[in-house]
Design a protein around this motif. Structure first.
Motif, mmCIF file in Angstrom:
data_model
loop_
_atom_site.group_PDB
_atom_site.id
_atom_site.type_symbol
_atom_site.label_atom_id
_atom_site.label_comp_id
_atom_site.label_asym_id
_atom_site.label_seq_id
_atom_site.Cartn_x
_atom_site.Cartn_y
_atom_site.Cartn_z
ATOM 1 N N MET A 20 5.621 -4.293 17.177
ATOM 2 C CA MET A 20 4.444 -3.674 17.755
ATOM 3 C C MET A 20 4.015 -4.483 18.981
ATOM 4 O O MET A 20 3.891 -5.697 18.915
ATOM 5 C CB MET A 20 3.304 -3.662 16.726
ATOM 6 C CG MET A 20 1.983 -3.222 17.303
ATOM 7 S SD MET A 20 0.616 -3.163 16.117
ATOM 8 C CE MET A 20 0.279 -4.879 15.878
ATOM 9 N N LYS A 21 3.791 -3.774 20.087
ATOM 10 C CA LYS A 21 3.233 -4.436 21.258
ATOM 11 C C LYS A 21 1.799 -4.824 20.953
ATOM 12 O O LYS A 21 1.087 -4.103 20.266
ATOM 13 C CB LYS A 21 3.231 -3.490 22.467
ATOM 14 C CG LYS A 21 4.483 -3.512 23.262
ATOM 15 C CD LYS A 21 4.251 -2.754 24.567
ATOM 16 C CE LYS A 21 5.461 -2.884 25.439
ATOM 17 N NZ LYS A 21 5.301 -2.177 26.696
ATOM 18 N N ARG A 22 1.376 -5.915 21.473
ATOM 19 C CA ARG A 22 -0.012 -6.334 21.296
ATOM 20 C C ARG A 22 -0.743 -6.122 22.610
ATOM 21 O O ARG A 22 -1.225 -5.050 22.875
ATOM 22 C CB ARG A 22 -0.069 -7.761 20.789
ATOM 23 C CG ARG A 22 0.525 -7.829 19.359
ATOM 24 C CD ARG A 22 0.257 -9.109 18.677
ATOM 25 N NE ARG A 22 0.832 -9.077 17.331
ATOM 26 C CZ ARG A 22 0.310 -9.676 16.310
ATOM 27 N NH1 ARG A 22 -0.806 -10.356 16.451
ATOM 28 N NH2 ARG A 22 0.883 -9.626 15.133
ATOM 29 N N VAL A 23 -0.793 -7.114 23.475
ATOM 30 C CA VAL A 23 -1.457 -6.955 24.770
ATOM 31 C C VAL A 23 -0.467 -6.362 25.767
ATOM 32 O O VAL A 23 0.679 -6.797 25.861
ATOM 33 C CB VAL A 23 -1.987 -8.311 25.277
ATOM 34 C CG1 VAL A 23 -2.451 -8.223 26.716
ATOM 35 C CG2 VAL A 23 -3.121 -8.801 24.383
ATOM 36 N N THR A 24 -0.934 -5.352 26.514
ATOM 37 C CA THR A 24 -0.079 -4.694 27.511
ATOM 38 C C THR A 24 -0.514 -4.990 28.942
ATOM 39 O O THR A 24 0.176 -4.612 29.873
ATOM 40 C CB THR A 24 -0.076 -3.173 27.297
ATOM 41 O OG1 THR A 24 -1.407 -2.673 27.453
ATOM 42 C CG2 THR A 24 0.467 -2.821 25.913
ATOM 43 N N GLY A 25 -1.669 -5.634 29.112
ATOM 44 C CA GLY A 25 -2.139 -5.958 30.453
ATOM 45 C C GLY A 25 -3.588 -6.406 30.429
ATOM 46 O O GLY A 25 -4.221 -6.479 29.384
ATOM 47 N N ILE A 26 -4.101 -6.696 31.606
ATOM 48 C CA ILE A 26 -5.493 -7.095 31.769
ATOM 49 C C ILE A 26 -6.326 -5.838 32.022
ATOM 50 O O ILE A 26 -6.055 -5.088 32.949
ATOM 51 C CB ILE A 26 -5.685 -8.068 32.946
ATOM 52 C CG1 ILE A 26 -4.811 -9.322 32.779
ATOM 53 C CG2 ILE A 26 -7.154 -8.432 33.134
ATOM 54 C CD1 ILE A 26 -5.242 -10.240 31.668
ATOM 55 N N GLY A 27 -7.321 -5.619 31.202
ATOM 56 C CA GLY A 27 -8.207 -4.470 31.370
ATOM 57 C C GLY A 27 -9.402 -4.785 32.240
ATOM 58 O O GLY A 27 -9.945 -3.916 32.907
ATOM 59 N N GLY A 28 -9.814 -6.048 32.243
ATOM 60 C CA GLY A 28 -10.959 -6.407 33.058
ATOM 61 C C GLY A 28 -11.256 -7.887 33.030
ATOM 62 O O GLY A 28 -10.877 -8.599 32.104
#
Length: 126
Positions: free
Chosen positions: A1-9
């Motif tokens: 399972m992917k956890r973090v996919t990028g910076i949202g803010g």
């Protein structure tokens, strides 16, 4: 399972959010609104889909970052917030609140090992 996919803010405290937004608009060209600035981009897996990252100054009096004593908070984009929260609970991660759902996505807050508050966001992208 992917956890973090990028910076949202990126969220940070300052004495005068309106003054900061105006300074960044004037000197660095950020297209600011009452919430800060939105940086749009295309998703890597499907370039027809847009995503965005927020840059938001908060008043230095905000309680939104509590219980963390830090002057910043990072929002991380995730794919499946419910499943991730269940995994984090099993791993002993402190979950600060219940998952909240809005028209632009789902959110929950956690603490890292040093007590920094983190916002996890399953976005509803365009």
């Amino acid at each position: 399972m992917k956890r973090v996919t990028g910076i949202g803010g990126i969220f940070f405290k300052c004495k005068d959010p309106d003054k900061i937004k105006e300074w960044y608009k004037t000197h660095l060209g950020l297209n600011t609104d009452p919430y800060g600035a939105k940086f749009e981009w295309r998703q890597e897996a499907d370039s027809t889909k847009k995503g965005y990252t927020l840059w938001t100054p908060f008043s230095d009096k905000t309680k939104y970052f509590e219980p963390s004593p830090q002057d910043f908070m990072i929002n991380y984009r995730v794919e499946n917030l419910e499943a991730l929260v269940e995994e984090l609970k099993k791993e002993g991660v402190t979950i600060l609140d219940k998952i909240e759902t809005y028209d632009y996505g789902k959110f929950v807050h956690i603490l890292d090992v040093e007590g920094n508050k983190i916002e996890l966001w399953e976005a509803k992208d365009e």
